[in-house]
Design an enzyme around this catalytic site. Structure first.
Site, short mmCIF file in Angstrom:
data_model
loop_
_atom_site.label_atom_id
_atom_site.label_comp_id
_atom_site.label_asym_id
_atom_site.label_seq_id
_atom_site.Cartn_x
_atom_site.Cartn_y
_atom_site.Cartn_z
CB SER A 7 -0.88 0.00 1.25
OG SER A 7 -1.42 1.29 1.41
CG HIS A 32 -3.97 -1.41 -1.92
ND1 HIS A 32 -5.12 -2.03 -2.35
CD2 HIS A 32 -4.34 -0.64 -0.87
CE1 HIS A 32 -6.14 -1.66 -1.58
NE2 HIS A 32 -5.70 -0.80 -0.68
CG ASP A 34 -5.07 2.56 0.63
OD1 ASP A 34 -6.06 1.83 0.45
OD2 ASP A 34 -3.99 2.15 1.10
CG MET A 36 -8.11 7.40 2.45
SD MET A 36 -7.20 7.41 3.99
CE MET A 36 -6.55 5.74 3.99
CG HIS A 65 -9.24 0.63 -0.96
ND1 HIS A 65 -8.71 0.34 0.28
CD2 HIS A 65 -10.59 0.71 -0.77
CE1 HIS A 65 -9.68 0.26 1.17
NE2 HIS A 65 -10.83 0.48 0.56
CG MET A 67 -11.21 3.75 1.67
SD MET A 67 -9.73 3.62 2.69
CE MET A 67 -8.48 3.64 1.42
CG MET A 136 -12.18 -2.41 4.30
SD MET A 136 -10.60 -2.04 3.52
CE MET A 136 -9.65 -1.35 4.89
CG ASP A 174 -6.58 -2.67 2.63
OD1 ASP A 174 -5.51 -2.53 3.24
OD2 ASP A 174 -7.12 -1.73 1.98
C1 DX5 Z 1 -6.55 1.54 5.30
C2 DX5 Z 1 -6.02 1.28 3.92
C3 DX5 Z 1 -4.95 0.26 3.86
C4 DX5 Z 1 -3.71 0.59 4.63
C5 DX5 Z 1 -3.12 -0.71 5.09
O1 DX5 Z 1 -7.70 2.32 5.21
O2 DX5 Z 1 -7.06 0.87 3.05
O3 DX5 Z 1 -4.63 -0.08 2.52
O4 DX5 Z 1 -2.76 1.29 3.90
O5 DX5 Z 1 -2.08 -0.44 5.95
P1 DX5 Z 1 -1.55 -1.48 7.02
O6 DX5 Z 1 -1.00 -2.65 6.27
O7 DX5 Z 1 -0.51 -0.71 7.74
O8 DX5 Z 1 -2.73 -1.86 7.88
ZN ZN Z 2 -6.58 -0.01 1.05
#
Ligand code: DX5
Ligand code: ZN
Length: 214
Positions: A7, A32, A34, A36, A65, A67, A136, A174
């Site tokens: 990630s 990956h 993320d 947000m 991903h 969010m 998740m 994840d």
């Molecule tokens: C959390 C993200 C993850 C995060 C995972 O909302 O979707 O992808 O980066 O990080 P770790 O592996 O540190 O839990």
């Molecule tokens: Zn993620």
């Protein structure tokens, strides 16, 4: 084949190209990403410009991903800015089927994501249509959280449904993935394992990657 997806939320944002190359060199072929929005989750990460700029640095697969609230409004643009796989949260939209249609029409792989509190019941009707389901295993929004072990049952159930109905989706997990939780998830059928803080915090990433898939 089981895969680890780093990630990039845990990468050094001032040196994204360096971090991506380092991971490519030890065999990583999927990243990956993320996104947000500070609304669906209580944190803001990054958007289109960052994805576009790292898209120019690697040909590896980008798993995005989302969010974000109302993904139907933005998903096409994420497909166009260089993502190969795009997933959205079922809790974030009233138009899940439409979101999947948009992703597929753009020629990308479509995934649906479930927060820990959301049951598989909510997405059963989508399972024949999606390319992957992301479970998740932490509450989304931040890296470095503790794995919620009750989610193992959900992973197992998803694998059972896949076998029974002969569906083709991959199972991605994840949140809180380390050597121990990676094995627990893989044993229950997970194919794709997102790993942030554990992998980026490791002094020997190559060895850690090996351990994560052992
Ligand atoms: C959390 C993200 C993850 C995060 C995972 O909302 O979707 O992808 O980066 O990080 P770790 O592996 O540190 O839990
Ligand atoms: Zn993620």
């Amino acid at each position: 084949m089981k895969r680890i997806l780093p990630s990039i939320l845990s990468a050094d944002f001032g040196n994204l190209e360096r971090d991506i190359k380092e991971l490519e060199n030890i065999g990583i072929d999927m990243f990956h990403i993320d996104v947000m929005d500070g609304n669906f989750v209580p944190n803001i990460s990054f958007g289109f410009p960052i994805i576009e700029s790292i898209r120019n640095k690697t040909t590896k697969i980008f798993d995005c991903h989302l969010m974000i609230a109302n993904p139907e409004n933005y998903v096409e643009k994420f497909c166009k800015c260089g993502c190969d796989m795009v997933s959205f949260h079922i809790e974030a939209t009233n138009h899940a089927d439409r979101v999947i249609q948009i992703i597929k029409a753009a020629g990308k792989k479509a995934g649906v994501v479930l927060n820990p509190q959301t049951s598989l019941e909510q997405i059963k009707y989508l399972l024949p249509k999606v390319d992957y389901v992301l479970i998740m295993t932490v509450n989304p929004g931040f890296g470095g959280q503790k794995f919620i072990s009750e989610m193992l049952e959900k992973i197992e159930e998803l694998d059972v449904i896949r076998k029974e109905k002969k569906y083709n989706y991959l199972i991605e997990v994840d949140g809180g993935i380390n050597v121990e939780t990676s094995k627990l998830c893989r044993d229950r059928g997970a194919d794709l394992l997102v790993c942030g803080s554990f992998l980026f915090g490791a002094s020997d990433k190559k060895e850690t990657l090996h351990e994560l898939l052992k």
